[in-house]
Enzyme design. Structure first.
Site, PDB file in Angstrom:
ATOM      1  N   ASN A 208       0.857  -1.192   0.000  1.00  0.00           N
ATOM      2  CA  ASN A 208       0.000   0.000   0.000  1.00  0.00           C
ATOM      3  C   ASN A 208       0.885   1.231   0.000  1.00  0.00           C
ATOM      4  O   ASN A 208       1.758   1.373   0.856  1.00  0.00           O
ATOM      5  CB  ASN A 208      -0.890   0.033   1.244  1.00  0.00           C
ATOM      6  CG  ASN A 208      -1.942   1.128   1.149  1.00  0.00           C
ATOM      7  OD1 ASN A 208      -2.845   1.055   0.319  1.00  0.00           O
ATOM      8  ND2 ASN A 208      -1.811   2.161   1.973  1.00  0.00           N
ATOM      9  N   GLU A 209       0.663   2.079  -0.964  1.00  0.00           N
ATOM     10  CA  GLU A 209       1.436   3.324  -1.038  1.00  0.00           C
ATOM     11  C   GLU A 209       2.899   3.085  -0.666  1.00  0.00           C
ATOM     12  O   GLU A 209       3.421   3.668   0.294  1.00  0.00           O
ATOM     13  CB  GLU A 209       0.813   4.403  -0.157  1.00  0.00           C
ATOM     14  CG  GLU A 209      -0.538   4.863  -0.672  1.00  0.00           C
ATOM     15  CD  GLU A 209      -1.087   6.086   0.048  1.00  0.00           C
ATOM     16  OE1 GLU A 209      -0.631   6.375   1.166  1.00  0.00           O
ATOM     17  OE2 GLU A 209      -1.978   6.744  -0.503  1.00  0.00           O
TER      18      GLU A 209
ATOM     19  N   GLU B 220      -7.821   5.546  -4.324  1.00  0.00           N
ATOM     20  CA  GLU B 220      -8.295   6.169  -3.082  1.00  0.00           C
ATOM     21  C   GLU B 220      -8.508   7.654  -3.293  1.00  0.00           C
ATOM     22  O   GLU B 220      -7.692   8.317  -3.942  1.00  0.00           O
ATOM     23  CB  GLU B 220      -7.233   6.073  -1.971  1.00  0.00           C
ATOM     24  CG  GLU B 220      -7.006   4.730  -1.375  1.00  0.00           C
ATOM     25  CD  GLU B 220      -5.943   4.804  -0.255  1.00  0.00           C
ATOM     26  OE1 GLU B 220      -5.750   5.889   0.328  1.00  0.00           O
ATOM     27  OE2 GLU B 220      -5.305   3.777  -0.012  1.00  0.00           O
TER      28      GLU B 220
ATOM     29  N   LYS C  81      -9.574   7.443  12.862  1.00  0.00           N
ATOM     30  CA  LYS C  81     -11.002   7.388  13.205  1.00  0.00           C
ATOM     31  C   LYS C  81     -11.746   8.668  12.820  1.00  0.00           C
ATOM     32  O   LYS C  81     -12.961   8.649  12.694  1.00  0.00           O
ATOM     33  CB  LYS C  81     -11.210   7.046  14.677  1.00  0.00           C
ATOM     34  CG  LYS C  81     -10.570   7.977  15.670  1.00  0.00           C
ATOM     35  CD  LYS C  81     -10.796   7.443  17.093  1.00  0.00           C
ATOM     36  CE  LYS C  81     -10.049   8.268  18.114  1.00  0.00           C
ATOM     37  NZ  LYS C  81      -8.563   8.206  17.912  1.00  0.00           N
TER      38      LYS C  81
ATOM     39  N   HIS D 107     -11.217  10.187   9.946  1.00  0.00           N
ATOM     40  CA  HIS D 107     -11.180  10.271   8.475  1.00  0.00           C
ATOM     41  C   HIS D 107     -12.563   9.907   7.944  1.00  0.00           C
ATOM     42  O   HIS D 107     -13.196   8.966   8.415  1.00  0.00           O
ATOM     43  CB  HIS D 107     -10.142   9.265   7.956  1.00  0.00           C
ATOM     44  CG  HIS D 107      -9.732   9.482   6.529  1.00  0.00           C
ATOM     45  ND1 HIS D 107     -10.583   9.261   5.462  1.00  0.00           N
ATOM     46  CD2 HIS D 107      -8.557   9.879   5.987  1.00  0.00           C
ATOM     47  CE1 HIS D 107      -9.929   9.516   4.337  1.00  0.00           C
ATOM     48  NE2 HIS D 107      -8.701   9.901   4.628  1.00  0.00           N
TER      49      HIS D 107
HETATM   50  C1  GAL Z   1      -3.611   6.862   2.262  1.00  0.00           C
HETATM   51  C2  GAL Z   1      -3.473   5.425   2.703  1.00  0.00           C
HETATM   52  C3  GAL Z   1      -4.724   4.924   3.410  1.00  0.00           C
HETATM   53  C4  GAL Z   1      -5.208   5.960   4.395  1.00  0.00           C
HETATM   54  C5  GAL Z   1      -5.456   7.251   3.652  1.00  0.00           C
HETATM   55  C6  GAL Z   1      -5.991   8.352   4.543  1.00  0.00           C
HETATM   56  O1  GAL Z   1      -2.353   7.472   2.257  1.00  0.00           O
HETATM   57  O2  GAL Z   1      -3.208   4.572   1.633  1.00  0.00           O
HETATM   58  O3  GAL Z   1      -4.407   3.720   4.070  1.00  0.00           O
HETATM   59  O4  GAL Z   1      -4.235   6.149   5.366  1.00  0.00           O
HETATM   60  O5  GAL Z   1      -4.257   7.711   3.103  1.00  0.00           O
HETATM   61  O6  GAL Z   1      -6.191   9.554   3.821  1.00  0.00           O
END
Ligand code: GAL
Length: 679
Positions: A149-150, A307, A356, A358
């Site tokens: 992930n990222e 995302e 939490k 977000h």
């Molecule tokens: C991204 C990440 C996610 C979450 C998200 C929050 O950087 O891949 O897991 O943390 O940001 O904005």
């Protein structure tokens, strides 16, 4: 490359069922169906649950979650789960922890606490990939693999001894022998000559500026190390499972250290994460830049928005919520600019943990909310846009982008700290956005022949081959603009001698003998009425026509803007940082000279982008203003508006997508009706 199967536009989110009691899962799937969700990324941060102790795997809960999703008709982008190692890894092998340049150890307790060069991490993570792929390669829900992930988000630069050893290996591979390395790094300067590979370290905290080429190579090495993890996981997945493989890039103006242009060939499908920065004055324009760049990384083909957020995030100083309609505009702007899928972080807002606060598709307040209402509306929109899938975005302009140039230009001990990479990139892209013109943001090695206009912001570091390609493009009839502090160094960060802008001097017909950066907050005037700040330079026109000069400041009378006819094209140069209005005027002149027009004229603040397939085209119209907008188009509006003839009316804050047909004479109007509200 494996094909990305399926139909229509993907819609969904990261789904973390492990954060919830199983009773919630059935409700999740029911709500997903209600919202039109058809793809979720599962298991991204589940290593500690899947492998509670080394080599002991527990898949039962994941079996049940995947079965349930499949029964609900929802596809899965299954994570390899290697994003964040479980606490037992560092507990048993403290040497896997990353270190900062000053030696500080970064401990577990957050995420991604591993050294990217650690052979132990690599071994344990690949064992997990093998176990996960072995178990789920045939699962009918799994349509795609999500590596880690990222990659590099928090741990891209590690300065530990393991990394130092890996850096030396990487340097040996690159340079072969120490003499070549010493020459490339210019180590005769400051008594830095190396006589043994073992003497070389990453650029750890030093008494003063570290060798710039050492710094640059460390950045290259660090990007390559992250990429190596992607490649290793992908290779294994490709051997064990039939589905295409992706990972979420972070292409945008805030993420500097992964060279995604070089990573693109390591995924079957380019996927990107993008978050609005609340403090940005025009976040939707920055979004457009990130999307245009993602498309450039994807070679112009469709890509996946892996995302973004339904509303506020949790990691900025002030986490501003999205206003009604903003979620829809943001998502559809990504689709307009080539995304064939729209996913979010995350499905259900967490009760516990660092994220939490977000936003999510299902907020803490539940499904009877503004956010979930907008999520359902977006699901219906994306369903209505199924036919757009696979089409390409129309763009006549290219902006050149090179991560190495970004790294190079922002190294320390330069003429001015005010010269940053993204500054002119965003300024030129913003001017195009305001002119209604779409640009591909591409690497300097891209084929430029299909573009009418090429913009080259702050390409400080440029390779000979790329400078030569730009020259060929112009000579063959192209129009190009180069901005200041470009062409200055070669790939070793060595100055190109004979006058600036080195690599582009002949192409531009100019020679700069000295830089005159301006003190903070000082502004100069040009004789065409423009103002400028940050940068001026003592430039001589040597073949170029002078279009404007400084009217005051340290270089009064010296040329600031030039144009050089080369072959059947022209190369323009701007030696200062023009204000926004002057940048808009300059871009307008370039568009006229290059014969580039927007798809259709639109009022200010209304974004218009065209996607095209072999036999059809779609016009996306996104109204970011608070007034109704009218644009000239004939066709069928796909988001509920029906047929429109000659003119389309888009209410304030709304979006329309028209499948175009040749215009007829009759004038009427159509709109997709709903006005955003808090209700
Ligand atoms: C991204 C990440 C996610 C979450 C998200 C929050 O950087 O891949 O897991 O943390 O940001 O904005």
């Amino acid at each position: 490359m494996r094909n990305w199967h399926g139909e229509g536009i993907w819609y969904g989110a990261d789904y973390n069922p492990e954060q919830w009691p199983e009773e919630t899962w059935a409700e999740d799937v029911a709500l997903m169906s209600r919202a039109g969700v058809n793809l979720v990324s599962v298991g991204i941060f589940s290593w500690a649950l899947l492998e509670p102790a080394p080599g002991r795997y527990e898949f039962d809960w994941l079996d049940r979650a995947l079965d349930l999703l499949h029964a609900g008709g929802i596809d899965v982008d299954l994570a390899t789960a290697t994003a964040s190692p479980p606490p037992w890894l560092a507990h048993r092998h403290a040497e896997t922890l990353p270190r900062r340049a000053d030696g500080t150890i970064l401990w577990p307790g957050g995420r991604q606490a591993y050294c990217p060069s650690s052979p132990i991490f690599r071994e344990r993570s690949l064992a997990l990939v093998e176990a996960v792929a072995g178990r789920y390669a045939d699962h009918p829900a799994v349509v795609m693999w999500h590596v880690s992930n990222e990659l590099g988000c928090h741990n891209v630069h590690c300065y530990c001894d393991v990394s130092a050893e890996a850096f030396r290996r990487w340097l040996r591979e690159r340079y072969g022998d120490l003499d070549t390395l010493n020459a490339a790094w210019g180590t005769t300067f400051w008594s830095q000559r190396y006589h043994d590979w073992a003497e070389i370290n990453p650029p750890r905290s030093a008494p003063t500026f570290a060798n710039p080429t050492q710094q640059l190579d460390f950045l290259r090495f660090s990007s390559d190390e992250q990429r190596a993890q992607l490649r290793a996981e992908r290779e294994l997945l490709t051997r064990l499972a039939p589905q295409p493989v992706t990972t979420n890039f972070m292409i945008g103006t805030g993420i500097k250290y992964m060279d995604y242009h070089s990573w693109a060939s390591d995924v079957d499908l380019v996927a990107n994460d993008h978050y609005l920065v609340a403090a940005h004055p025009r976040p939707h324009v920055e979004l457009a830049l990130a999307a245009d760049h993602t498309r450039g990384v994807a070679g112009g083909g469709p890509w996946l928005l892996m995302e973004h957020s339904t509303s506020a995030v949790n990691w900025q100083p002030r986490n501003v919520a999205k206003t009604p309609g903003q979620l829809r505009r943001n998502s559809l702007a990504h689709v307009a600019r080539g995304a064939d899928g729209v996913l979010f972080f995350q499905w259900r807002a967490s009760r516990a943990g660092a994220e939490k606060f977000h936003s999510a598709l299902v907020p803490h307040a539940g499904s009877e909310t503004k956010v979930f209402g907008e999520v359902c509306r977006l699901g219906a929109d994306l369903k209505a846009l199924a036919e757009v899938r696979g089409s390409r975005v129309e763009a006549d302009v290219a902006i050149l982008f090179d991560y190495e140039a970004w790294w190079g230009v922002e190294l320390d001990s330069h003429p001015s700290v005010d010269v940053t990479y993204v500054d002119r990139l965003a300024a030129l892209h913003g001017a195009l956005w305001r002119a209604g013109v779409t640009a591909d943001v591409v690497h300097p090695s891209a084929d430029l022949s299909r573009y009418r206009l090429v913009l080259v912001p702050t390409l400080y570091l440029v390779r000979d081959a790329h400078a030569a390609a730009l020259r060929r493009y112009v000579a063959a009839g192209g129009t190009a603009l180069v901005t200041y502090f470009s062409g200055i160094v070669d790939e070793h960060d060595h100055i190109r001698l004979g006058g600036y802008p080195g690599a582009f001097r002949d192409l531009l017909g100019v020679r700069t003998e000295e830089f005159f950066p301006l003190p903070a907050d000082e502004r100069v005037h040009l004789d065409d009425g423009a103002t400028a700040d940050v940068w001026t330079e003592w430039l001589h026109a040597e073949g170029a026509e002078v279009l404007s000069s400084y009217a005051d400041g340290p270089l009064s009378g010296v040329p600031a803007l030039t144009r050089h006819a080369v072959g059947v094209g022209a190369a323009w140069y701007v030696g200062t940082r023009l204000d926004e209005a002057a940048t808009d005027r300059l871009v307008a002149r370039l568009l006229t000279e290059a014969g580039v027009r927007p798809p259709v004229p639109a009022p200010a603040g209304v974004e218009v982008v065209r996607r095209r397939s072999a036999d059809r085209s779609w016009l996306f119209v996104i109204n970011h203003t608070d007034a109704e907008a009218r644009v000239a188009v004939t066709g069928t509006e796909l988001l509920g508006g029906g047929r429109c003839v000659s003119e389309l009316v888009v209410p304030a804050g709304e979006v329309a997508v028209v499948r175009e047909e040749p215009a007829k004479e009759v004038r009427c109007s159509s709109s997709n009706g709903r006005t955003p509200s808090w209700s």
